[in-house]
Design an enzyme around this catalytic site. Structure first.
Site, mmCIF file in Angstrom:
data_model
loop_
_atom_site.group_PDB
_atom_site.id
_atom_site.type_symbol
_atom_site.label_atom_id
_atom_site.label_comp_id
_atom_site.label_asym_id
_atom_site.label_seq_id
_atom_site.Cartn_x
_atom_site.Cartn_y
_atom_site.Cartn_z
ATOM 1 C CD GLU A 15 15.049 70.639 -31.480
ATOM 2 O OE1 GLU A 15 15.166 71.463 -30.864
ATOM 3 O OE2 GLU A 15 14.022 69.733 -31.389
ATOM 4 C CB VAL A 21 25.452 52.546 -36.420
ATOM 5 C CG1 VAL A 21 25.865 54.047 -36.720
ATOM 6 C CG2 VAL A 21 24.505 52.297 -35.529
ATOM 7 C CB ILE A 31 25.390 58.563 -44.669
ATOM 8 C CG1 ILE A 31 25.062 60.039 -44.118
ATOM 9 C CG2 ILE A 31 24.635 57.435 -43.793
ATOM 10 C CD1 ILE A 31 23.494 60.194 -44.054
ATOM 11 C CG LEU A 33 33.641 57.709 -44.381
ATOM 12 C CD1 LEU A 33 34.639 57.114 -43.302
ATOM 13 C CD2 LEU A 33 34.424 57.001 -45.734
ATOM 14 C CG MET A 34 29.870 61.387 -45.569
ATOM 15 S SD MET A 34 28.667 61.914 -46.657
ATOM 16 C CE MET A 34 28.601 63.738 -46.630
ATOM 17 C CB THR A 79 20.215 49.822 -40.493
ATOM 18 O OG1 THR A 79 21.476 50.088 -40.887
ATOM 19 C CG2 THR A 79 19.266 50.921 -40.091
ATOM 20 C CE LYS A 80 24.406 47.047 -44.342
ATOM 21 N NZ LYS A 80 25.583 46.936 -44.806
#
Length: 355
Positions: A15, A21, A31, A33-34, A79-80
């Site tokens: 879900e 990010v 990931i 970018l994906m 995370t950054k």
């Protein structure tokens, strides 16, 4: 309940998908970018929120996909702060508590989570895993898929890129094509050097700067971080790689899509014909230097003569290498790698074309 797995997180039958990010609105590699390509609306909302300072570490930024099939939620997990900086464990810890709150409040049944802050973030995966288990391990009513560190999710080649050409896109694609015609594989490192030499040729011809690349003296010679944006646009349509180009290493091979040869050629001979002389100059300039070693040598010497205020003499160029701005380690490497004959050959070639 936590389950560990590997593979492509975007294929998870859940879900909610967690996207790692930063807080400045850039999804440039890996990931993220994906996610940017798969969920463009999420990217738009997230980027706007970053401009408005609404995306902060420790707090989830959540969007709904509105799709009938696939995940309902995209959980953007900061995370950054800046995309160039490393992650910090306290941001992971605080973020996991906010993620826990979201899972409970929204009664989420299933979620897929990447290795938060590990990999590009620089954190130790066992430490991150322990934090995830501590924060979410007791949520027995939620199926939690944890994707352990692996290159598999990054090594998914991009299926298609932009179709519209610009003079810059066409020129870079054509440089790669010509390089392969010579029988040489073209690495990401070599594309960086080709782009530098093309920008220099454009300067010499006093033409409009179509590339707008911001080069700096880096490990392997001139390097422009923003070239990745141009290459990402070409990736999948005009250029190909075994993985996404922004995730590629310096020596990973990039090749031209031969099915686009006629289209690129027609564009260059019409809309972009003004820049054909610069392209021809680069093709002649690199003759005999077609390799990662050769192009690093040629571009490094050209940088020193044009930006490093060196004189076109062996002693001056060697002194410039001693002072290479990327640091002592990389300066020493170049001095070991390039002997006097190599350097003199490169000096002569640069002066032949740029005197």
């Amino acid at each position: 309940m936590i389950t560990y797995t590997q593979g492509n997180l975007l294929d998870a039958p859940v879900e909610a998908l967690v996207n790692t990010v930063n807080t400045v609105g850039v999804m440039g590699k890996g990931i993220a970018l994906m996610f940017k390509e798969r969920f463009p609306e999420n990217m738009k909302v997230y980027a706007l929120a970053c401009k408005q300072k609404q995306v902060i570490t420790g707090k989830m930024f959540i969007t709904e996909t509105g799709e009938l099939m696939g995940p309902r939620w995209i959980v953007n997990f900061p995370t950054k702060q800046h995309w160039r900086a490393d992650s910090r464990m306290e941001w992971i810890e605080d973020g996991l508590q906010d993620l826990r709150r979201f899972l409970i409040e929204e009664n989420v049944q299933s979620i897929a989570i990447p290795p938060l802050g590990a990999g590009n973030g620089g954190l130790n995966w066992p430490d991150v895993r322990a934090q995830i288990e501590s924060a979410l391990g007791d949520l027995q009513d939620v199926d939690i898929l944890i994707y352990q560190p692996t290159e598999k999710y990054q090594n998914v080649a991009k299926s298609t890129g932009v179709k519209k050409l610009t003079p810059a896109r066409a020129a870079i694609a054509e440089l790669v094509r010509r390089y392969w015609v010579l029988g040489m594989e073209c690495s990401l490192l070599e594309i960086q050097k080709l782009a530098w030499l093309l920008q220099r040729a454009i300067e010499q011809h006093q033409q409009d700067d179509i590339l707008k690349l911001r080069f700096e003296a880096h490990y392997y010679g001139p390097y422009a971080p923003n070239l990745n944006h141009l290459l990402n646009a070409l990736d999948g349509t005009y250029l190909k790689a075994e993985k996404r180009i922004p995730d590629s290493q310096p020596l990973d091979v990039i090749w031209f899509n031969d099915q686009k040869k006629e289209h690129v050629n027609a564009y260059l001979n019409n809309e972009a014909r003004e820049w054909l002389p610069a392209l021809e100059q680069v093709s002649q300039l690199i003759d005999g230097f077609e390799s990662p070693f050769g192009l690093e040598l040629l571009a490094t010497v050209d940088w020193l003569l044009s930006r490093g205020e060196c004189q076109p003499t062996l002693d001056s160029v060697k002194e410039g290498l001693h002072q290479w701005p990327a640091g002592e380690r990389w300066a020493s490497r170049k001095l070991r790698l390039f002997d006097n004959n190599n350097l003199q050959f490169a000096i002569n070639r640069v002066m032949e074309f740029h005197c």
